[in-house]
Enzyme design. Structure first.
Site, PDB file in Angstrom:
ATOM      1  N   ARG A   1      -1.443  -7.703 -21.122  1.00 18.99           N
ATOM      2  CA  ARG A   1      -2.339  -7.388 -22.248  1.00 18.99           C
ATOM      3  C   ARG A   1      -1.808  -6.266 -23.127  1.00 18.99           C
ATOM      4  O   ARG A   1      -2.331  -6.015 -24.203  1.00 18.99           O
ATOM      5  CB  ARG A   1      -3.756  -7.108 -21.757  1.00 18.99           C
ATOM      6  CG  ARG A   1      -3.910  -5.882 -20.906  1.00 18.99           C
ATOM      7  CD  ARG A   1      -5.205  -5.950 -20.119  1.00 18.99           C
ATOM      8  NE  ARG A   1      -6.371  -6.218 -20.939  1.00 18.99           N
ATOM      9  CZ  ARG A   1      -6.922  -5.335 -21.791  1.00 18.99           C
ATOM     10  NH1 ARG A   1      -6.404  -4.136 -21.899  1.00 18.99           N
ATOM     11  NH2 ARG A   1      -7.963  -5.654 -22.503  1.00 18.99           N
TER      12      ARG A   1
ATOM     13  N   GLU B   1       2.130  -9.562   8.677  1.00 19.76           N
ATOM     14  CA  GLU B   1       2.084  -8.125   8.968  1.00 19.76           C
ATOM     15  C   GLU B   1       3.026  -7.340   8.064  1.00 19.76           C
ATOM     16  O   GLU B   1       2.890  -6.130   7.912  1.00 19.76           O
ATOM     17  CB  GLU B   1       2.436  -7.854  10.437  1.00 19.76           C
ATOM     18  CG  GLU B   1       1.403  -8.379  11.419  1.00 19.76           C
ATOM     19  CD  GLU B   1      -0.013  -7.942  11.093  1.00 19.76           C
ATOM     20  OE1 GLU B   1      -0.241  -6.722  11.006  1.00 19.76           O
ATOM     21  OE2 GLU B   1      -0.882  -8.819  10.918  1.00 19.76           O
TER      22      GLU B   1
ATOM     23  N   ASP C   1      -8.933   0.792 -25.838  1.00 14.21           N
ATOM     24  CA  ASP C   1      -9.246   0.545 -24.436  1.00 14.21           C
ATOM     25  C   ASP C   1      -9.527   1.811 -23.660  1.00 14.21           C
ATOM     26  O   ASP C   1      -9.024   2.866 -23.984  1.00 14.21           O
ATOM     27  CB  ASP C   1      -8.019  -0.069 -23.744  1.00 14.21           C
ATOM     28  CG  ASP C   1      -8.193  -1.539 -23.501  1.00 14.21           C
ATOM     29  OD1 ASP C   1      -9.277  -2.042 -23.744  1.00 14.21           O
ATOM     30  OD2 ASP C   1      -7.209  -2.156 -23.063  1.00 14.21           O
TER      31      ASP C   1
ATOM     32  N   PRO D   1       0.817  -1.223   0.000  1.00 13.38           N
ATOM     33  CA  PRO D   1       0.000   0.000   0.000  1.00 13.38           C
ATOM     34  C   PRO D   1       0.852   1.275   0.000  1.00 13.38           C
ATOM     35  O   PRO D   1       0.352   2.350  -0.333  1.00 13.38           O
ATOM     36  CB  PRO D   1      -0.809  -0.113   1.299  1.00 13.38           C
ATOM     37  CG  PRO D   1      -0.751  -1.550   1.690  1.00 13.38           C
ATOM     38  CD  PRO D   1       0.565  -2.061   1.175  1.00 13.38           C
TER      39      PRO D   1
END
Ligand code: 4GN
Length: 249
Positions: free
Chosen positions: A156, A118, A171, A91
């Site tokens: 992709r 953790e 896209d 994160p």
């Protein structure tokens, strides 16, 4: 161009699943890109094969032990062509967006480290991790789903991977815009008709309608993207041709 992805993970099934499914599966099977997993558990020396330990300073949960993780990263790095960097999913990382995806696909090789518990011992991050990436502002119980997201988005973009070469450029986000709406048969479904322009056969007009829709959606749903957009001549032509579609109905 990306030719190989190595993933360091305690749960290789998470990543190996990509080999069996859909577009990533096809890309991997056809040899467009090679995907290899490395399990830190295979680099343990103790009888219990332990990969985690209690945190110094106390507190809940466990921390990934540095040595098995480091050995797995180093084994991946030593195998094959040199990789420019080793990346970790967390994160705290740089938020992955389409620009980031396009940067990553330009590299010859990606080494992705997936943490569990953790966290990873900070010394491994300091010693062996060159960059951190995040797939969004939320916490996962492991880096694997984030790595799977990154791998799908990157693979992709490898030329030849998508059946229809056009789909990549058309896209969502290829042009910094959300995608336009899509329709297929029947022409009327539960009383809802397909927009008339799409059945007109006028390809230039269809392209302009789609662009106007993409612009409208982006303005309405993603003001953050919209505020950064500089309207190009095609945008202006699309808006001029479809003022009603662009206005807020
Ligand atoms: C990545 C990893 C979220 C992301 C993660 C993300 C595993 N959560 N937003 N969890 O991309 C402790 C060790 C947390 C690694 C990390």
């Amino acid at each position: 161009m990306l030719a190989r992805i190595d993933v360091i993970t305690l749960f290789p099934d998470w990543v190996d699943g990509l080999k069996a499914l859909g577009l990533t599966g096809k890309a991997l099977a056809s040899g467009h890109v090679e995907l290899k997993t490395w399990n830190p558990r295979a680099f343990t020396a103790d009888v219990h094969r332990s990969v985690d330990d209690r945190p110094y300073g106390g507190g809940p949960g466990m921390v990934m032990r540095p040595e098995p993780l480091a050995c797995a990263i180093e084994a991946a790095r030593a195998d094959g062509a040199p990789a420019a960097s080793v990346a970790c999913l967390s994160p705290q990382g740089r938020r992955l967006d389409q620009d980031g995806v396009m940067e990553l696909v330009e590299r010859n090789r990606l080494i992705l480290v997936c943490g569990r518990y953790e966290g990873i011992d900070q010394r491994v991050l300091d010693e062996l991790i060159d960059e951190e990436w995040s797939v969004g502002d939320y916490v996962l119980s492991g880096g694997e789903p984030a790595a799977a997201v990154m791998i799908d988005a990157v693979v992709r973009q490898i030329p030849g991977v998508l059946g229809h070469e056009r789909s990549v450029v058309e896209d969502s986000f290829a042009d910094g815009l959300l995608d336009c709406p899509h329709f297929t048969r029947p022409e009327s479904w539960r009383g809802r008709a397909v927009p008339e322009v799409l059945t007109s056969g006028d390809h230039a007009r269809i392209a302009q309608w789609r662009r106007a829709q993409a612009l409208h959606r982006t303005r309405r749903l993603r003001p953050d993207l919209w505020s950064r957009r500089i309207l190009d001549p095609d945008d202006k032509a699309a808006l001029a041709a479809w003022p009603q579609e662009f206005s807020d109905k």
